[in-house]
Design a protein around this motif. Sequence first.
Motif, PDB file in Angstrom:
ATOM      1  N   ALA A  85       0.836  -1.255  -0.062  1.00  0.00           N
ATOM      2  CA  ALA A  85      -0.062  -0.030   0.109  1.00  0.00           C
ATOM      3  C   ALA A  85       0.772   1.248   0.040  1.00  0.00           C
ATOM      4  CB  ALA A  85      -1.161  -0.023   1.208  1.00  0.00           C
ATOM      5  N   TRP A  86       1.951   1.103   0.858  1.00  0.00           N
ATOM      6  CA  TRP A  86       2.864   2.438   0.955  1.00  0.00           C
ATOM      7  C   TRP A  86       3.434   2.396  -0.626  1.00  0.00           C
ATOM      8  CZ3 TRP A  86       8.050   2.408  -0.036  1.00  0.00           C
ATOM      9  CH2 TRP A  86       8.792   3.733   0.219  1.00  0.00           C
ATOM     10  N   VAL A  87       4.031   1.327  -1.086  1.00  0.00           N
ATOM     11  CA  VAL A  87       4.601   1.595  -2.437  1.00  0.00           C
ATOM     12  C   VAL A  87       3.673   2.265  -3.267  1.00  0.00           C
ATOM     13  CG1 VAL A  87       5.485  -0.007  -4.583  1.00  0.00           C
ATOM     14  CG2 VAL A  87       6.368  -0.352  -2.141  1.00  0.00           C
ATOM     15  N   GLN A  88       2.471   1.750  -3.586  1.00  0.00           N
ATOM     16  CA  GLN A  88       1.460   2.377  -4.332  1.00  0.00           C
ATOM     17  C   GLN A  88       1.038   3.722  -4.138  1.00  0.00           C
ATOM     18  OE1 GLN A  88      -2.199   0.170  -4.567  1.00  0.00           O
ATOM     19  NE2 GLN A  88      -1.266  -1.598  -6.219  1.00  0.00           N
ATOM     20  N   ARG A  89       1.330   4.260  -2.996  1.00  0.00           N
ATOM     21  CA  ARG A  89       0.839   5.588  -2.428  1.00  0.00           C
ATOM     22  C   ARG A  89       1.849   6.484  -3.042  1.00  0.00           C
ATOM     23  NH1 ARG A  89      -0.791   3.819   2.468  1.00  0.00           N
ATOM     24  NH2 ARG A  89       0.891   4.028   3.322  1.00  0.00           N
ATOM     25  N   GLN A  90       3.401   5.961  -2.741  1.00  0.00           N
ATOM     26  CA  GLN A  90       4.402   6.782  -3.304  1.00  0.00           C
ATOM     27  C   GLN A  90       4.477   6.858  -4.674  1.00  0.00           C
ATOM     28  OE1 GLN A  90       6.625   8.360  -1.731  1.00  0.00           O
ATOM     29  NE2 GLN A  90       6.512   8.116   0.305  1.00  0.00           N
ATOM     30  N   ALA A  91       4.178   5.742  -5.298  1.00  0.00           N
ATOM     31  CA  ALA A  91       4.175   5.581  -6.867  1.00  0.00           C
ATOM     32  C   ALA A  91       3.240   6.440  -7.631  1.00  0.00           C
ATOM     33  CB  ALA A  91       3.907   4.190  -7.270  1.00  0.00           C
ATOM     34  N   SER A  92       2.031   6.649  -6.901  1.00  0.00           N
ATOM     35  CA  SER A  92       1.117   7.592  -7.559  1.00  0.00           C
ATOM     36  C   SER A  92       1.564   8.957  -7.722  1.00  0.00           C
ATOM     37  CB  SER A  92       0.002   7.413  -6.654  1.00  0.00           C
ATOM     38  OG  SER A  92      -0.086   8.149  -5.504  1.00  0.00           O
ATOM     39  N   ALA A  93       2.547   9.444  -6.683  1.00  0.00           N
ATOM     40  CA  ALA A  93       2.860  10.839  -6.831  1.00  0.00           C
ATOM     41  C   ALA A  93       4.338  11.139  -7.303  1.00  0.00           C
ATOM     42  CB  ALA A  93       2.923  11.434  -5.284  1.00  0.00           C
ATOM     43  N   ALA A  94       4.990   9.891  -7.549  1.00  0.00           N
ATOM     44  CA  ALA A  94       6.572  10.184  -7.703  1.00  0.00           C
ATOM     45  C   ALA A  94       6.525  10.248  -9.350  1.00  0.00           C
ATOM     46  CB  ALA A  94       7.319   8.864  -7.596  1.00  0.00           C
ATOM     47  N   ARG A  95       7.855  11.163  -9.470  1.00  0.00           N
ATOM     48  CA  ARG A  95       8.141  11.407 -10.923  1.00  0.00           C
ATOM     49  C   ARG A  95       8.757   9.997 -11.414  1.00  0.00           C
ATOM     50  NH1 ARG A  95      12.174  16.255 -11.132  1.00  0.00           N
ATOM     51  NH2 ARG A  95      12.234  15.731 -13.292  1.00  0.00           N
ATOM     52  N   PHE A  96       9.723   9.334 -10.855  1.00  0.00           N
ATOM     53  CA  PHE A  96      10.135   8.179 -11.153  1.00  0.00           C
ATOM     54  C   PHE A  96       9.762   6.937 -10.114  1.00  0.00           C
ATOM     55  CE2 PHE A  96      12.576  11.257 -13.815  1.00  0.00           C
ATOM     56  CZ  PHE A  96      12.224  10.764 -15.071  1.00  0.00           C
ATOM     57  N   VAL A  97       9.403   5.811 -10.710  1.00  0.00           N
ATOM     58  CA  VAL A  97       9.253   4.644  -9.966  1.00  0.00           C
ATOM     59  C   VAL A  97      10.409   3.722 -10.261  1.00  0.00           C
ATOM     60  CG1 VAL A  97       7.817   2.699  -9.175  1.00  0.00           C
ATOM     61  CG2 VAL A  97       6.844   4.887  -9.703  1.00  0.00           C
ATOM     62  N   SER A  98      11.325   3.029  -9.528  1.00  0.00           N
ATOM     63  CA  SER A  98      12.234   2.352  -9.634  1.00  0.00           C
ATOM     64  C   SER A  98      12.595   1.229  -8.857  1.00  0.00           C
ATOM     65  CB  SER A  98      13.474   3.405  -9.885  1.00  0.00           C
ATOM     66  OG  SER A  98      13.894   3.810  -8.558  1.00  0.00           O
ATOM     67  N   SER A  99      13.452   0.129  -9.423  1.00  0.00           N
ATOM     68  CA  SER A  99      13.956  -0.617  -8.657  1.00  0.00           C
ATOM     69  C   SER A  99      15.404  -1.281  -8.990  1.00  0.00           C
ATOM     70  CB  SER A  99      13.096  -1.914  -8.560  1.00  0.00           C
ATOM     71  OG  SER A  99      12.919  -2.315 -10.209  1.00  0.00           O
ATOM     72  N   VAL A 100      15.986  -1.975  -8.046  1.00  0.00           N
ATOM     73  CA  VAL A 100      17.076  -2.309  -8.320  1.00  0.00           C
ATOM     74  C   VAL A 100      17.047  -4.117  -8.063  1.00  0.00           C
ATOM     75  CG1 VAL A 100      19.841  -2.634  -7.943  1.00  0.00           C
ATOM     76  CG2 VAL A 100      18.541  -0.511  -7.681  1.00  0.00           C
ATOM     77  N   CYS A 101      17.635  -4.922  -8.762  1.00  0.00           N
ATOM     78  CA  CYS A 101      17.571  -6.382  -8.658  1.00  0.00           C
ATOM     79  C   CYS A 101      16.108  -6.831  -8.444  1.00  0.00           C
ATOM     80  CB  CYS A 101      18.565  -6.519  -7.641  1.00  0.00           C
ATOM     81  SG  CYS A 101      19.125  -8.448  -7.609  1.00  0.00           S
TER      82      CYS A 101
END
Length: 401
Positions: A85-101
């Motif tokens: 839920a936190w990941v989705q909330r942040q992703a909805s407002a972020a300029r870039f959504v990213s991950s490593v590995c």
Amino acid sequence: MTITVGFLVFPDMQLLDLAGPYEIFSALPDCDIHLFWKTREPLACSAGMLFQPTTTLDDGPLVDVLCIPGGVGINPLLLDKEVQAWVQRQASAARFVSSVCTGALLLGAAGLLAGQRATTHWRYHDLLAEFGAIPVRQRVVRDGNLITGGGVTAGMDFGLVLVAALRGQAAAEEIQLALEYAPEPPFQAGRPEDAPKDTLEVVRRRTETLRAERERMIGAWRKLPLNLSDKGNDIICTPLIRELRQDDDAAYRSLWRDALQQHAQYFRIAAGDDVPAGIPTRGAEDSFTLGAFEKNALVGIVSLERDRGVKLRHKVLLFRMFVAPEVADRGVGKSLLQEAVSRVQDIDDLRYIHLTVLERNQRARALYRSLGFVDFALEPEAVRMDADYVGEVQMMRFLRR
């Protein structure tokens, strides 16, 4: 302008997944970095080193760049509703959504990879498809505002790509030179296609247990209900919203068919009308169709099409808005409309959005009003519904005056 970067940190995280991009962002001027976790208590990465989260999931700010590292500890997070839920909330407002590995697996579990090109560690690369992603074997893959890095050491390349996206190539090259990042590995065994066969088999056997555990976790994830909300804790997840592409056409047709057949009382179009059934805006300038996804399923749609007349190009039509009933109470429609308005807000010569809605569709009218739309006309008896006639309301929202 200061850029905020947020890393999710968690027990048994891979050290270098965090350390590589963290080092790059820390060299970027006017960049604030936050380490998020459920508490501020120190936690140990998989190598044993302790990390100190700087803020909690509940208290921290929304960030410009969201980054999810990977590691053994990503496994339990694939079933963790609070973290997703936190990941989705942040992703909805972020300029870039990213991950490593293998951080990409958590993005997938949060519903953020559906229909997106992505990469991850070679050993788990095929698992991306379980989340509806399009697996791409590259060290760094960018698809819109989604940027994913390959295994572990790719975090350095990934960090530089993000800096270039934020501040330009020159800024990224300055950091690369300052860190003397010019890898020349002593052996050519860093990719499965380059490694000696015996080496590859050893690493495969060594990771069999972890691989099996991830497959089990993903299997359990697939059995979860669509809704990630935790009503006991008032957690409501934001759906993934993105522009629909040609490969989404079948899902679009299915959802639109359901709308016309099962909810005909809310539409001026009838299921038998001779209108295009597929995505209606492909190829039209300043026009698009957005889709909302939960658990890789298309659950909401809306289209905006700019008028093509020379004297009418200051306005854009919003149409074919529909949200599946099973998610209608979870804010999907509002999220779709907010994204739609945001996308046309900055087109300089657009003045307003207009739409029509049946007079008796009070729920839809209330939703439009909540986002600044106002009634400007009513056409009585505009639509015939069996033996009844229904009025149609015209609404508009100014983008600028």
